[in-house]
Write a protein that holds these residues in place. Sequence first.
Motif, short mmCIF file in Angstrom:
data_model
loop_
_atom_site.label_atom_id
_atom_site.label_comp_id
_atom_site.label_asym_id
_atom_site.label_seq_id
_atom_site.Cartn_x
_atom_site.Cartn_y
_atom_site.Cartn_z
N PHE A 1 19.38 19.30 -20.24
CA PHE A 1 19.68 17.94 -20.65
C PHE A 1 20.22 17.95 -22.07
O PHE A 1 20.13 18.96 -22.79
CB PHE A 1 18.43 17.05 -20.56
N GLU A 2 20.80 16.84 -22.47
CA GLU A 2 21.24 16.65 -23.85
C GLU A 2 20.21 15.82 -24.60
O GLU A 2 19.64 14.88 -24.04
CB GLU A 2 22.58 15.93 -23.91
N MET A 3 19.99 16.16 -25.86
CA MET A 3 19.10 15.39 -26.69
C MET A 3 19.87 14.87 -27.91
O MET A 3 20.35 15.66 -28.73
CB MET A 3 17.90 16.23 -27.16
N LEU A 4 20.02 13.56 -27.97
CA LEU A 4 20.64 12.93 -29.13
C LEU A 4 19.58 12.86 -30.22
O LEU A 4 18.44 12.46 -29.97
CB LEU A 4 21.13 11.53 -28.78
N GLY A 5 19.95 13.23 -31.44
CA GLY A 5 18.94 13.25 -32.49
C GLY A 5 19.50 12.97 -33.86
O GLY A 5 20.69 13.18 -34.13
N ASN A 6 18.63 12.47 -34.73
CA ASN A 6 18.98 12.32 -36.15
C ASN A 6 17.83 12.85 -36.99
O ASN A 6 16.66 12.79 -36.58
CB ASN A 6 19.30 10.86 -36.50
N TRP A 7 18.17 13.42 -38.15
CA TRP A 7 17.18 14.08 -39.00
C TRP A 7 17.32 13.67 -40.46
O TRP A 7 18.43 13.37 -40.92
CB TRP A 7 17.33 15.61 -38.93
N SER A 8 16.19 13.69 -41.12
CA SER A 8 16.16 13.54 -42.57
C SER A 8 15.35 14.69 -43.13
O SER A 8 14.21 14.92 -42.71
CB SER A 8 15.51 12.21 -42.97
N PHE A 9 15.93 15.42 -44.06
CA PHE A 9 15.24 16.54 -44.69
C PHE A 9 14.83 16.11 -46.10
O PHE A 9 15.57 16.27 -47.07
CB PHE A 9 16.15 17.77 -44.75
N GLY A 10 13.65 15.50 -46.18
CA GLY A 10 13.15 15.05 -47.46
C GLY A 10 13.91 13.87 -48.03
O GLY A 10 13.80 13.57 -49.23
N ASP A 11 14.66 13.16 -47.20
CA ASP A 11 15.46 12.02 -47.66
C ASP A 11 14.76 10.73 -47.22
O ASP A 11 13.72 10.38 -47.75
CB ASP A 11 16.87 12.14 -47.10
N THR B 1 14.11 13.09 -34.80
CA THR B 1 14.09 12.22 -33.64
C THR B 1 14.83 12.86 -32.47
O THR B 1 15.72 13.69 -32.67
CB THR B 1 14.73 10.85 -33.92
N GLY B 2 14.45 12.45 -31.26
CA GLY B 2 15.11 12.96 -30.07
C GLY B 2 15.20 11.90 -28.99
O GLY B 2 14.18 11.30 -28.62
N MET B 3 16.40 11.65 -28.50
CA MET B 3 16.62 10.67 -27.44
C MET B 3 17.21 11.37 -26.23
O MET B 3 18.20 12.11 -26.33
CB MET B 3 17.59 9.58 -27.91
N GLY B 4 16.62 11.14 -25.05
CA GLY B 4 17.15 11.74 -23.83
C GLY B 4 18.47 11.08 -23.45
O GLY B 4 18.51 9.90 -23.08
N PHE B 5 19.56 11.86 -23.53
CA PHE B 5 20.90 11.31 -23.29
C PHE B 5 21.04 10.80 -21.85
O PHE B 5 21.54 9.69 -21.61
CB PHE B 5 21.95 12.40 -23.57
N GLU B 6 20.60 11.60 -20.90
CA GLU B 6 20.74 11.19 -19.50
C GLU B 6 19.94 9.92 -19.21
O GLU B 6 20.37 9.06 -18.43
CB GLU B 6 20.30 12.33 -18.58
N ARG B 7 18.77 9.82 -19.85
CA ARG B 7 17.94 8.63 -19.63
C ARG B 7 18.59 7.37 -20.21
O ARG B 7 18.61 6.32 -19.56
CB ARG B 7 16.56 8.83 -20.25
#
Length: 864
Positions: free
Chosen positions: A89-99, A224-230
């Motif tokens: 599956f694909e996982m859409l995600g966004n990250w913050s590294f200490g921000d 964060t992780g969002m299920g793309f197919e879902r």
Amino acid sequence: MTSADIRQSFLTFFREKQHRIVDSAPVVPHDDPTLLFTNAGMNQFKDVFLDLGTREYTRAADTQKCIRVSGKHNDLEEVGRDTYHHTFFEMLGNWSFGDYYKREAISWAWELLTEVWKLPKERLHATVYQDDDEALALWTEVTDIDPAHVHRFGAKDNFWEMGDTGPCGPCSEIHIDMTENGDGGPLVNAGVPEVMEIWNLVFIQYNRDEQGVLHDLPKKHIDTGMGFERICAVMQGKRSNYDTDVFMPVIDRIAEVTGQPYEGEQRQVSMRVIADHVRMLTFSIADGAIPGSEGRGYVLRRILRRAARFGRNLGVREPFLWSIVGTLCDTMGDVFPEIVENRHVVEKVIRAEEESFNATLDRGLEIFEDIVARTKKAGGTVIDGADVFRLYDTFGFPLDLTNLLAEEHGLTIDGVRFDALLSEQKKRSRAVTKKNVVFPTAGGSGAIQLDLLDGAPAGTEFTGYESFTSEATVTGLRKIGEDLFILLDYTPFYVESGGQVSDQGQLVWNGVSAAVEGLIKADGGVIHAVKADASFAPQLGDTVQAQVDVRSRRDTMRNHTATHLLHAALRTVLGTHVQQAGSLVDPEHLRFDFSHYEKVSDEQLEAIETLVNEKILEGIPVQQHRAIPFDDAKTMGALMFFGDKYGDVVNVLQVDQFSMEFCGGTHVHNTAEIGLLKITSEGSVASGTRRIEAVTGRGVAQYIERMHEQLAERRRHEAALHDEIKRLEKELSKLSVEQGASQIDSILGAAEEWNGSRIAVARMQAGDAEQLKGIGDVLREKLHSGVGLLADVVDGKVLLVCVVTDDLVAKGVKAGALVGLIAKRLGGGGGGRPHMATAGAKDTESLDAVLAEAPAIIREAATT
């Protein structure tokens, strides 16, 4: 919105929030041997969360290719049967590294879902960790979610951990209620498709120590992780992920290939499973995995065989999975171009594996039906573990495939008995392949431990990287029958490891030598096993000389370094799916097993051999990075593979940018020392595994000799073979001269000054008199003014070449006279022209001693 629109809108949204859009990491994490497959978007940023690495950006977003098919994420049995579980599956995600942190993560997630994608707010629910009052307050402060739709849950559902220790923290999940009346709040986290998690916001704020205590991290991160197919199913108003445009083109292709409509529960389940499994196979093979018998390779084999069996439900008996790959390339190749670039390899790998399994699948299914009939006739409900093992061992049925077949008949399987039989088989296999112990040992245990030795045994320091001889102290000793086990504090002897065999050689005590007939590594020490007798009887605290057989070791080193060049050449010519599956390196030859799906053609073998020999002829320095931190080695780009065990400190072998791999063996200092590589055979050793055998250096000369013998026996019929011999002889001769010539500078650096001239003396490995003379010509030219003496031992005889520069010849110094004096000391004679002369002798044992005296002999003779 189409799936492509949904994916792009996610990335665009976070780009506008100043996130760096990064590429998906490969689904096969070659730089992380702790992972079977990339299973989450955070995998490529693990080093940041562990505070072992940094990025030039503090905000990132992507769509990550993921595979979950083992361990705690194993939902294989649900794939195709429910609406939303997948192996790939694909996982859409966004990250913050200490921000940014919780406030922004929650606010932006709500903004994207409700304002950009217009999801109905009244059908969204959020969960928070039971003690996370901050997240609970933020949900009602920065969003307009119904406060009654924010739920507290315990650690099982809402606390994320990377492992038993390390970074961790609470998480907040977003669920969508798709029940008919929108009253599914009580079903949140109940594992039902009507109320489904679509996005998980992880707040990494703690570090858990070995005692389980949580400590605040100096920097807090968002993952964060969002299920793309879902989310595609939600956005497109579908009740099943498989009904979206992510899957339907693939399912339509399956219907076309099989000639079956996508109707009826059995056909629909079969097509969904096949669609999912082909996606998993395509992306994993494109990223370098290959079906095999262990580890990651076996997972691929299981998935492929499972898909092939579901093809039987659709009436398909010929290989067909490979023909679906093109549809994936058409629908996903713009986002993931690697599947298009590797389409040919993917199709060939899948087809070859299908053909191999199909040969036994039908017969195995027949046997299975007999087993079912027998079990039911006896009134049983459990298939015997022995029958399950027979299907596995004889017909290649993975355990989960047999379990699936059993369920279709209302039966279960005895997995415990199967595991026991499999374990017994592995033990038998190890017993067969394990070498016999050379010496009997105390208690018949098959291994002698340091605590069985007299003395105060400690570890042994290996000196063999720098030297072939070490002066060492006996720190442990034990005599058992006629065998003497000696532990030394230093040793140049390499103990068999990583495919390289143990060194040969001897120990010398009080002028008496004893051959080392076995080496045992135990508790950090190296025990040297020799035959005991009255003349060789060292005691604790005595000093011995440990001497490695130089010729044998040098040959082994040539073969070992050549193995690394061969591996790199295989990956260059055949593809990066090639991985090492085993090796053997000894003085005579090298053997290399590797993953590949078909026979290597003659043209490919020629290209591989040519590439290796080009690197040898380039004379590339070989760098051995020893005892460096594992993470530094990863940063360097050293090649590693899943299943290999690495410590915190590792050794890396590097040959320019051509080859860089983890290796603790012994190697040449320059590729030119290898001489030449000749591939002698290529063949199959198992399904998906090939083997190449080759020789180098002296082995090539011996190979040529064997070919000469074959030519004589065949009355020289084969002109092509004769041409090959001539070509090899020419290349070997040229390379020997070049290799010897490359050492001239070091020979000159060690030369002795003499009345404004120099005397250079060296022992070489030339091969024959002509090659030694060729090296002598180069030495004479570079001397400018002086005398050079070169020596070699070929076929048990001493060869000598003496050269004198023109200025000294004019003064009466003659090479013939000088070489004759040296040869006489060795029981031989010779002569020649004033500027170059050769000689031969029989006393090889005295050669090193005479060479040490040679400068004095030359000075005396040239002066009188």
